[in-house]
Design an enzyme around this catalytic site. Structure first.
Site, mmCIF file in Angstrom:
data_model
loop_
_atom_site.group_PDB
_atom_site.id
_atom_site.type_symbol
_atom_site.label_atom_id
_atom_site.label_comp_id
_atom_site.label_asym_id
_atom_site.label_seq_id
_atom_site.Cartn_x
_atom_site.Cartn_y
_atom_site.Cartn_z
ATOM 1 N N ASP A 187 0.848 -1.189 0.000
ATOM 2 C CA ASP A 187 0.000 0.000 0.000
ATOM 3 C C ASP A 187 0.883 1.238 0.000
ATOM 4 O O ASP A 187 2.027 1.201 0.435
ATOM 5 C CB ASP A 187 -0.923 0.009 1.217
ATOM 6 N N GLY A 188 0.325 2.325 -0.493
ATOM 7 C CA GLY A 188 0.996 3.610 -0.482
ATOM 8 C C GLY A 188 0.114 4.631 0.200
ATOM 9 O O GLY A 188 -1.108 4.481 0.251
ATOM 10 N N GLU B 218 2.359 3.798 -4.171
ATOM 11 C CA GLU B 218 1.745 2.501 -4.481
ATOM 12 C C GLU B 218 2.716 1.656 -5.308
ATOM 13 O O GLU B 218 2.939 0.478 -5.018
ATOM 14 C CB GLU B 218 0.429 2.687 -5.238
ATOM 15 N N ASP C 59 -4.587 -2.288 -3.106
ATOM 16 C CA ASP C 59 -5.850 -1.580 -3.310
ATOM 17 C C ASP C 59 -5.719 -0.529 -4.413
ATOM 18 O O ASP C 59 -6.600 0.287 -4.608
ATOM 19 C CB ASP C 59 -6.364 -0.962 -2.011
ATOM 20 N N HIS D 259 -9.303 -0.293 3.084
ATOM 21 C CA HIS D 259 -10.040 0.079 4.300
ATOM 22 C C HIS D 259 -11.347 -0.702 4.436
ATOM 23 O O HIS D 259 -12.364 -0.171 4.849
ATOM 24 C CB HIS D 259 -10.298 1.589 4.326
ATOM 25 N N ASP E 228 -1.273 -0.536 5.083
ATOM 26 C CA ASP E 228 -1.687 0.867 5.138
ATOM 27 C C ASP E 228 -1.082 1.563 6.356
ATOM 28 O O ASP E 228 -0.553 2.668 6.247
ATOM 29 C CB ASP E 228 -3.213 0.967 5.157
#
Length: 157
Positions: A10-11, A48, A70, A125, A135
């Site tokens: 994740d970024g 990302e 995501d 999320h 995250d």
């Protein structure tokens, strides 16, 4: 036979552009490795990408990788062949519009020549434990005091 690695990446970015970070988790059998880094000025899409790249670069031999992210940007660009097409077209999305982040796409595409990677989109999320952990790693990295320089981004901006 290649080992299978499950990866979550994740970024995060505070402002876009702004302070950013990535978080990546590698899981192979009973082994788990967490990676993260923060940058003083960058974009969410770059973070990302860098999360995915950093995870793949951490592997010491060719692997089968189930890469969960995501980022629809990454999943679509790879699974729909956009990134390879952009490269073939001299990093142009079309005749008038340059592709963004060619430096990172080049690195990622090179890693796909080494590893057998399946890109899997997960809703962000939404309670996926490992995605939520990635995250948290990304956000914490973006808030660190010892931020790195995203030299390519800062050079171009």
């Amino acid at each position: 036979m290649k080992s299978t690695v499950v990866m979550y990446s994740d970024g995060a970015c505070s402002g876009n552009p702004g302070r950013g970070g990535f978080g990546t988790i590698l899981i192979a059998g009973q082994h788990r490795k967490e990676l993260s880094a923060g940058y003083r000025k960058t974009t969410n899409n770059r973070m990302e990408l860098l999360g995915a790249i950093s995870g793949l670069e951490a592997l010491t031999r060719p692997c089968r990788v189930l890469l969960h992210t995501d980022s629809a940007y990454i999943v679509n660009a790879i699974n729909k062949g956009w990134a390879r097409r952009w490269r073939e077209q001299g990093w142009m999305r079309n005749k008038k519009e340059a592709a963004e982040n060619p430096d990172l796409w080049e690195r990622l595409l090179g890693l796909l020549d080494t590893h057998d990677v399946e890109f899997i989109w997960v809703r962000g999320h939404a309670g996926n434990v490992e995605n939520e952990c990635a995250d948290r790693l990304a956000v914490a990295a973006s808030q660190a005091s010892d931020l790195l320089v995203d030299a390519e981004y800062e050079r171009r901006s």
